[in-house]
Design a protein around this motif. Structure first.
Motif, PDB file in Angstrom:
ATOM      1  N   LEU A 113       0.822  -1.208   0.000  1.00 10.93           N
ATOM      2  CA  LEU A 113       0.000   0.000   0.000  1.00 10.93           C
ATOM      3  C   LEU A 113       0.855   1.256   0.000  1.00 10.93           C
ATOM      4  CD1 LEU A 113      -2.025  -2.242   0.928  1.00 10.93           C
ATOM      5  CD2 LEU A 113      -3.189  -0.457   2.229  1.00 10.93           C
ATOM      6  N   ALA A 114       2.119   1.110  -0.375  1.00  9.16           N
ATOM      7  CA  ALA A 114       3.035   2.245  -0.436  1.00  9.16           C
ATOM      8  C   ALA A 114       3.727   2.271  -1.786  1.00  9.16           C
ATOM      9  CB  ALA A 114       4.080   2.152   0.684  1.00  9.16           C
ATOM     10  N   VAL A 115       4.108   3.470  -2.202  1.00  8.53           N
ATOM     11  CA  VAL A 115       4.884   3.633  -3.422  1.00  8.53           C
ATOM     12  C   VAL A 115       5.985   4.642  -3.140  1.00  8.53           C
ATOM     13  CG1 VAL A 115       3.339   5.443  -4.311  1.00  8.53           C
ATOM     14  CG2 VAL A 115       4.780   4.152  -5.905  1.00  8.53           C
ATOM     15  N   GLY A 116       7.183   4.350  -3.609  1.00  8.96           N
ATOM     16  CA  GLY A 116       8.319   5.237  -3.373  1.00  8.96           C
ATOM     17  C   GLY A 116       9.370   4.578  -2.502  1.00  8.96           C
ATOM     18  N   ARG A 117      10.539   5.157  -2.506  1.00  6.10           N
ATOM     19  CA  ARG A 117      11.658   4.609  -1.749  1.00  6.10           C
ATOM     20  C   ARG A 117      11.349   4.566  -0.256  1.00  6.10           C
ATOM     21  NH1 ARG A 117      16.836   8.056  -3.315  1.00  6.10           N
ATOM     22  NH2 ARG A 117      17.003   7.787  -1.058  1.00  6.10           N
ATOM     23  N   GLN A 118      11.800   3.513   0.381  1.00  5.51           N
ATOM     24  CA  GLN A 118      11.567   3.353   1.811  1.00  5.51           C
ATOM     25  C   GLN A 118      12.232   4.476   2.599  1.00  5.51           C
ATOM     26  OE1 GLN A 118      12.743  -0.535   3.118  1.00  5.51           O
ATOM     27  NE2 GLN A 118      11.754  -0.370   5.110  1.00  5.51           N
ATOM     28  N   ASP A 119      13.352   5.011   2.101  1.00  7.55           N
ATOM     29  CA  ASP A 119      14.088   6.065   2.808  1.00  7.55           C
ATOM     30  C   ASP A 119      13.896   7.436   2.183  1.00  7.55           C
ATOM     31  OD1 ASP A 119      15.459   5.636   0.441  1.00  7.55           O
ATOM     32  OD2 ASP A 119      17.452   5.608   1.359  1.00  7.55           O
ATOM     33  N   ALA A 120      12.840   7.623   1.410  1.00  5.25           N
ATOM     34  CA  ALA A 120      12.582   8.935   0.813  1.00  5.25           C
ATOM     35  C   ALA A 120      12.484   9.998   1.910  1.00  5.25           C
ATOM     36  CB  ALA A 120      11.295   8.898  -0.001  1.00  5.25           C
ATOM     37  N   PRO A 121      13.013  11.196   1.683  1.00  2.00           N
ATOM     38  CA  PRO A 121      13.010  12.216   2.743  1.00  2.00           C
ATOM     39  C   PRO A 121      11.635  12.776   3.083  1.00  2.00           C
ATOM     40  CG  PRO A 121      13.900  13.109   0.703  1.00  2.00           C
ATOM     41  CD  PRO A 121      13.774  11.637   0.499  1.00  2.00           C
ATOM     42  N   VAL A 122      10.671  12.610   2.163  1.00  2.89           N
ATOM     43  CA  VAL A 122       9.328  13.134   2.402  1.00  2.89           C
ATOM     44  C   VAL A 122       8.333  11.977   2.361  1.00  2.89           C
ATOM     45  CG1 VAL A 122       7.531  14.748   1.675  1.00  2.89           C
ATOM     46  CG2 VAL A 122       9.952  15.340   1.338  1.00  2.89           C
ATOM     47  N   LEU A 123       7.451  11.935   3.358  1.00  2.00           N
ATOM     48  CA  LEU A 123       6.423  10.901   3.419  1.00  2.00           C
ATOM     49  C   LEU A 123       5.046  11.563   3.431  1.00  2.00           C
ATOM     50  CD1 LEU A 123       5.463   7.954   3.838  1.00  2.00           C
ATOM     51  CD2 LEU A 123       5.629   8.376   6.299  1.00  2.00           C
ATOM     52  N   LEU A 124       4.211  11.162   2.493  1.00  4.69           N
ATOM     53  CA  LEU A 124       2.810  11.597   2.447  1.00  4.69           C
ATOM     54  C   LEU A 124       1.944  10.415   2.861  1.00  4.69           C
ATOM     55  CD1 LEU A 124       1.008  13.622  -0.322  1.00  4.69           C
ATOM     56  CD2 LEU A 124      -0.004  11.531   0.557  1.00  4.69           C
ATOM     57  N   VAL A 125       1.174  10.581   3.920  1.00 11.09           N
ATOM     58  CA  VAL A 125       0.237   9.561   4.377  1.00 11.09           C
ATOM     59  C   VAL A 125      -1.170  10.036   4.042  1.00 11.09           C
ATOM     60  CG1 VAL A 125      -0.625   8.250   6.340  1.00 11.09           C
ATOM     61  CG2 VAL A 125       1.793   8.887   6.251  1.00 11.09           C
ATOM     62  N   GLU A 126      -1.930   9.201   3.337  1.00 11.48           N
ATOM     63  CA  GLU A 126      -3.289   9.557   2.922  1.00 11.48           C
ATOM     64  C   GLU A 126      -4.303   8.661   3.627  1.00 11.48           C
ATOM     65  OE1 GLU A 126      -6.224   9.613  -1.025  1.00 11.48           O
ATOM     66  OE2 GLU A 126      -4.198   8.781  -1.160  1.00 11.48           O
ATOM     67  N   TYR A 127      -5.343   9.269   4.200  1.00 11.44           N
ATOM     68  CA  TYR A 127      -6.477   8.559   4.781  1.00 11.44           C
ATOM     69  C   TYR A 127      -7.661   8.768   3.844  1.00 11.44           C
ATOM     70  CZ  TYR A 127      -3.453   8.549   8.849  1.00 11.44           C
ATOM     71  OH  TYR A 127      -2.372   8.374   9.680  1.00 11.44           O
ATOM     72  N   TYR A 138       8.044  13.541  -7.993  1.00 10.52           N
ATOM     73  CA  TYR A 138       8.742  13.348  -6.723  1.00 10.52           C
ATOM     74  C   TYR A 138       9.000  11.892  -6.349  1.00 10.52           C
ATOM     75  CZ  TYR A 138       7.462  18.256  -6.176  1.00 10.52           C
ATOM     76  OH  TYR A 138       7.306  19.596  -6.366  1.00 10.52           O
ATOM     77  N   VAL A 139       8.020  11.016  -6.573  1.00  9.19           N
ATOM     78  CA  VAL A 139       8.234   9.611  -6.224  1.00  9.19           C
ATOM     79  C   VAL A 139       9.309   9.004  -7.113  1.00  9.19           C
ATOM     80  CG1 VAL A 139       7.192   7.319  -6.116  1.00  9.19           C
ATOM     81  CG2 VAL A 139       5.912   9.309  -5.281  1.00  9.19           C
ATOM     82  N   ASP A 140       9.176   9.219  -8.411  1.00  8.90           N
ATOM     83  CA  ASP A 140      10.153   8.652  -9.347  1.00  8.90           C
ATOM     84  C   ASP A 140      11.551   9.210  -9.126  1.00  8.90           C
ATOM     85  OD1 ASP A 140       8.116   7.170 -10.410  1.00  8.90           O
ATOM     86  OD2 ASP A 140       7.899   8.364 -12.240  1.00  8.90           O
ATOM     87  N   ALA A 141      11.652  10.417  -8.579  1.00  8.69           N
ATOM     88  CA  ALA A 141      12.949  11.035  -8.315  1.00  8.69           C
ATOM     89  C   ALA A 141      13.530  10.616  -6.969  1.00  8.69           C
ATOM     90  CB  ALA A 141      12.807  12.561  -8.360  1.00  8.69           C
ATOM     91  N   GLY A 142      12.767   9.841  -6.186  1.00  7.29           N
ATOM     92  CA  GLY A 142      13.260   9.377  -4.893  1.00  7.29           C
ATOM     93  C   GLY A 142      13.029  10.345  -3.750  1.00  7.29           C
ATOM     94  N   THR A 143      12.295  11.431  -3.986  1.00  8.19           N
ATOM     95  CA  THR A 143      12.058  12.432  -2.950  1.00  8.19           C
ATOM     96  C   THR A 143      10.873  12.085  -2.066  1.00  8.19           C
ATOM     97  OG1 THR A 143      12.946  14.169  -4.394  1.00  8.19           O
ATOM     98  CG2 THR A 143      11.538  14.891  -2.567  1.00  8.19           C
ATOM     99  N   LEU A 144       9.859  11.444  -2.637  1.00 12.05           N
ATOM    100  CA  LEU A 144       8.579  11.256  -1.941  1.00 12.05           C
ATOM    101  C   LEU A 144       8.206   9.785  -1.865  1.00 12.05           C
ATOM    102  CD1 LEU A 144       5.909  12.529  -0.780  1.00 12.05           C
ATOM    103  CD2 LEU A 144       5.056  12.501  -3.136  1.00 12.05           C
ATOM    104  N   ARG A 145       7.635   9.408  -0.744  1.00 15.95           N
ATOM    105  CA  ARG A 145       6.996   8.112  -0.556  1.00 15.95           C
ATOM    106  C   ARG A 145       5.545   8.382  -0.173  1.00 15.95           C
ATOM    107  NH1 ARG A 145       8.280   2.718   0.829  1.00 15.95           N
ATOM    108  NH2 ARG A 145       6.955   1.718   2.415  1.00 15.95           N
TER     109      ARG A 145
END
Length: 263
Positions: free
Chosen positions: A87-101, A124-131
């Motif tokens: 249920l997640a997309v993006g690098r596990q260590d991405a510096p920014v995390l967006l959590v959606e409810y 952002y996700v493809d660039a590794g910045t956002l998860r």
């Protein structure tokens, strides 16, 4: 945007008290940062959204240490970064995390999925910045809960996001989320073992996964969908894409500053 308090059976008295405290904290946070929306919202909101029910967003608050501490606490409460989380997309260590409810019968959640999420993933996700981590926060009863379990079941076969996007391709309610319809959508989304899909949909593990997300939302005081936290900072509603990109840029800049200061 739908809004509903948790059902009486959803939480213990202690949890309800914790949720009330969290609601107050979140309200204080949103009020404190609402003035920061400014040009990002004014410039990004089109005529079709003016006057709509979306709530104010957080963009770039001039915050004090107490506010920053609260945002950091919210981030710690909600950050999972579990390896292989379907249920997640993006690098596990991405510096920014967006959590959606979100709820699958929520039209504004669908708007975010169709209009904003693809841009965030591309930029952002493809660039590794956002998860991005999705939480099933069901507000509309049995049909929403069935859809939530179905999306989790699709994730067991690596097709969560495909079914997620199919569910949000248009607003679906009631009979459109009956089990046979969900199976049909799962097939269209690339789920190959439909027998396993049905079994997983009805499993105790699916119930536990959805309840985990639901309990987390209640403990934070989430009352409506979609609701977001970006590195702990709240954004409420299907805001214009520019609001989210600004929030991600700000969070990335803060994360880089914190990394530099730690060296």
């Amino acid at each position: 945007m739908p809004s509903s308090p948790p059902p009486p059976s959803a939480a213990s008295p202690a949890r309800k008290l914790a949720a009330i405290g969290a609601v107050i904290a979140l309200v204080v946070a949103v009020v404190a940062i609402a003035v920061a929306v400014g040009k990002a919202v004014e410039g990004g909101r089109d005529a079709g959204r003016t006057g709509g029910p979306e709530a104010a967003a957080s963009v770039q608050p001039q915050e004090d240490a107490a506010q920053q501490k609260m945002f950091d606490r919210l981030a710690r409460q909600t950050t999972r970064r579990e390896h292989g989380d379907p249920l997640a997309v993006g690098r596990q260590d991405a510096p920014v995390l967006l959590v959606e409810y979100a709820d699958y019968q929520c039209s504004f959640c669908g708007r975010f999925t169709r209009e904003t999420q693809p841009e965030l993933i591309k930029k952002y996700v493809d660039a590794g910045t956002l998860r991005i981590e999705f939480r099933n926060f069901t507000l509309y009863g049995a049909d929403s809960e069935r859809a939530a379990r179905a999306s989790w079941a699709a994730g067991r076969q690596g097709r969560f996001w495909q079914l997620h996007d199919e569910l949000y391709a248009k607003t679906r309610k009631g009979d459109a989320l009956a089990e046979d319809e969900l199976v049909r959508m799962a097939r269209a989304s690339g789920v190959t073992d439909l027998g396993r899909f049905r079994t997983d949909l009805h499993s105790a593990a699916a119930d536990r996964a959805v309840k985990r997300d639901q309990d987390e939302g209640y403990e934070l005081g989430v009352q409506s969908t979609p609701s977001f936290l970006i590195n702990g900072r709240p954004v409420s509603g299907a805001q214009p894409t520019e609001v989210f990109t600004q929030a991600v840029e700000d969070a990335a800049a803060r994360a880089a500053k914190n990394r530099a200061a730690a060296k």
